[in-house]
Design a protein around this motif. Structure first.
Motif, PDB file in Angstrom:
ATOM      1  N   ASP A  23       0.825  -1.207   0.000  1.00  0.00           N
ATOM      2  CA  ASP A  23       0.000   0.000   0.000  1.00  0.00           C
ATOM      3  C   ASP A  23       0.864   1.263   0.000  1.00  0.00           C
ATOM      4  OD1 ASP A  23      -2.124  -1.630   0.003  1.00  0.00           O
ATOM      5  OD2 ASP A  23      -2.735  -1.276   2.083  1.00  0.00           O
ATOM      6  N   GLU A  24       1.987   1.200   0.709  1.00  0.00           N
ATOM      7  CA  GLU A  24       2.836   2.390   0.779  1.00  0.00           C
ATOM      8  C   GLU A  24       3.540   2.685  -0.541  1.00  0.00           C
ATOM      9  OE1 GLU A  24       4.192   0.197   3.724  1.00  0.00           O
ATOM     10  OE2 GLU A  24       3.803   1.499   5.428  1.00  0.00           O
TER      11      GLU A  24
ATOM     12  N   ARG B  51       2.227   2.265  -3.486  1.00  0.00           N
ATOM     13  CA  ARG B  51       1.275   2.544  -4.562  1.00  0.00           C
ATOM     14  C   ARG B  51       1.194   4.035  -4.833  1.00  0.00           C
ATOM     15  NH1 ARG B  51      -1.537  -2.137  -5.380  1.00  0.00           N
ATOM     16  NH2 ARG B  51      -3.251  -1.191  -6.512  1.00  0.00           N
TER      17      ARG B  51
ATOM     18  N   TRP C 224     -10.208  18.276   9.715  1.00  0.00           N
ATOM     19  CA  TRP C 224      -8.832  18.008  10.122  1.00  0.00           C
ATOM     20  C   TRP C 224      -7.909  17.847   8.919  1.00  0.00           C
ATOM     21  CZ3 TRP C 224      -6.371  13.573   8.532  1.00  0.00           C
ATOM     22  CH2 TRP C 224      -7.190  12.588   7.990  1.00  0.00           C
TER      23      TRP C 224
ATOM     24  N   GLU D 295      -2.110   4.233   6.568  1.00  0.00           N
ATOM     25  CA  GLU D 295      -1.147   3.419   7.295  1.00  0.00           C
ATOM     26  C   GLU D 295      -0.768   4.040   8.628  1.00  0.00           C
ATOM     27  OE1 GLU D 295       0.310   0.454   6.830  1.00  0.00           O
ATOM     28  OE2 GLU D 295      -1.050   0.071   5.171  1.00  0.00           O
ATOM     29  N   ARG D 296      -0.566   5.346   8.609  1.00  0.00           N
ATOM     30  CA  ARG D 296      -0.193   6.000   9.861  1.00  0.00           C
ATOM     31  C   ARG D 296      -0.678   7.443   9.811  1.00  0.00           C
ATOM     32  NH1 ARG D 296       4.062   5.911   6.554  1.00  0.00           N
ATOM     33  NH2 ARG D 296       5.269   7.834   6.300  1.00  0.00           N
ATOM     34  N   LEU D 297      -0.918   7.968  10.962  1.00  0.00           N
ATOM     35  CA  LEU D 297      -1.420   9.336  11.056  1.00  0.00           C
ATOM     36  C   LEU D 297      -0.690  10.027  12.186  1.00  0.00           C
ATOM     37  CD1 LEU D 297      -3.542  11.458  10.260  1.00  0.00           C
ATOM     38  CD2 LEU D 297      -5.069  10.414  11.934  1.00  0.00           C
TER      39      LEU D 297
ATOM     40  N   LEU E 181      -0.090  10.762   3.179  1.00  0.00           N
ATOM     41  CA  LEU E 181      -0.138   9.690   4.168  1.00  0.00           C
ATOM     42  C   LEU E 181      -0.083   8.313   3.537  1.00  0.00           C
ATOM     43  CD1 LEU E 181      -2.879  11.327   6.346  1.00  0.00           C
ATOM     44  CD2 LEU E 181      -0.553  10.925   7.050  1.00  0.00           C
ATOM     45  N   THR E 182      -0.480   8.218   2.321  1.00  0.00           N
ATOM     46  CA  THR E 182      -0.567   6.898   1.713  1.00  0.00           C
ATOM     47  C   THR E 182       0.702   6.492   1.000  1.00  0.00           C
ATOM     48  OG1 THR E 182      -1.571   7.906  -0.220  1.00  0.00           O
ATOM     49  CG2 THR E 182      -3.050   6.988   1.425  1.00  0.00           C
TER      50      THR E 182
END
Lengths: 172, 127
Positions: free
Chosen positions: A81-82, A84, A169, B105-107, B125-126
């Motif tokens: 996923d990272e 992509r 946010w 994945e992370r925030l 973030l992705t």
């Protein structure tokens, strides 16, 4: 004994037939499985015709892409996923898709190729076309997305307010 | 033409409602010629057989026609900001996006009172 099959005839959903090299069809999980399933025992002669649920015009585009990518490594490398990202489409693929810009039905063509790549299980083409779609949406406002996708807003004012509140946010 | 067809249709409706040929002043020949215009059961769409409506044919991507697993792939290539925007387009995409198997994945959340916050979230973030 499985006979080596060098060429495969594909019959399209609209009745056309196209004969292509096995070098191209090896990138299609669907076609390769069909060929394998046909040659299950020693006496079986592999059938050269495989029916595909794709129309002739779309299949021609798929074959054009496969011809360019015939030497791509198999299996198609899966990405996490990272890893992509949509901005790494090769130059040839970008030009291939941009050629459709002159067509009146370029969006329908993109849809047809995405679904064809899915049916034929051609992972490289599926990824590339999904990236192309993602790039059309990327960076657009909600209103622009509605315009591009021709979708109406069916939220109530209260629901929209709730969504804006939830997404606050994330706004820059 | 469309205007003439519409006129004839309205005239025929009025004629049938009034049941009086003299009220609308139509001569016998013309009345005989127009009696084949059917009345529509649909109050909105008149039965204009020869009327072609000029619909604006626009090419667009039918994203809601894509199977769920393909939408997941498309979403996977979008940064979180665009995914949230897409979820705000309409209810269908909102539901699909919320059910998408891809997630952040992370925030990074920064909390500060005195020092300015350089960025409240990681931009990409992705990736």
């Amino acid at each position: 004994r499985i006979y080596p099959l060098m060429r495969v005839t594909l019959t399209t959903s609209d009745g056309a037939s196209v004969t292509v090299s096995r070098q191209l069809t090896k990138h299609s999980g669907f076609i390769e499985k069909a060929i394998t399933d046909m040659a299950v025992d020693d006496n079986a002669v592999p059938l050269s015709a495989v029916a595909v649920d794709v129309d002739d015009a779309t299949l021609k585009l798929v074959i054009e892409w496969l011809t360019e990518h015939r030497d791509d490594a198999l299996p198609y490398p899966e990405k996490t996923d990272e890893e992509r990202r949509a901005d790494d489409i090769p130059a040839w693929d970008q030009a291939f898709v941009q050629k459709w810009d002159t067509k009146e039905d370029q969006q329908q063509t993109l849809y047809a190729v995405i679904t064809a790549a899915d049916k034929l299980d051609i992972k490289g083409l599926l990824d590339m076309t999904c990236k192309t779609l993602a790039n059309k949406i990327n960076g657009k406002t909600v209103e622009e997305m509605r315009e591009i996708l021709q979708l109406e807003c069916d939220f109530t004012e209260e629901e929209l307010a709730e969504i804006r509140k939830e997404n606050a946010w994330c706004e820059n | 033409s469309r205007v003439w067809s519409a006129f004839k249709y309205i005239r025929d409706v009025i004629r049938r409602l009034c049941r009086s040929k003299k009220m609308i002043g139509v001569n016998a020949d013309e009345e005989e010629k127009d009696t084949d215009i059917p009345l529509s059961l649909n109050p909105v769409v008149p039965p204009f057989d020869n009327l072609t409506i000029d619909e604006e044919s626009r090419d667009y991507f039918p994203i809601l026609a894509l199977p769920k697993h393909l939408l997941d792939i498309v979403f996977s290539f979008l940064p979180i900001e665009d995914r949230l925007s897409l979820a705000g387009v309409n209810k269908s995409l909102n539901t699909i996006e919320s059910e998408s198997k891809y997630y952040v994945e992370r925030l990074a959340i920064f909390k500060g009172i005195e020092a300015p916050i350089p960025s409240a979230l990681e931009r990409d973030l992705t990736n």
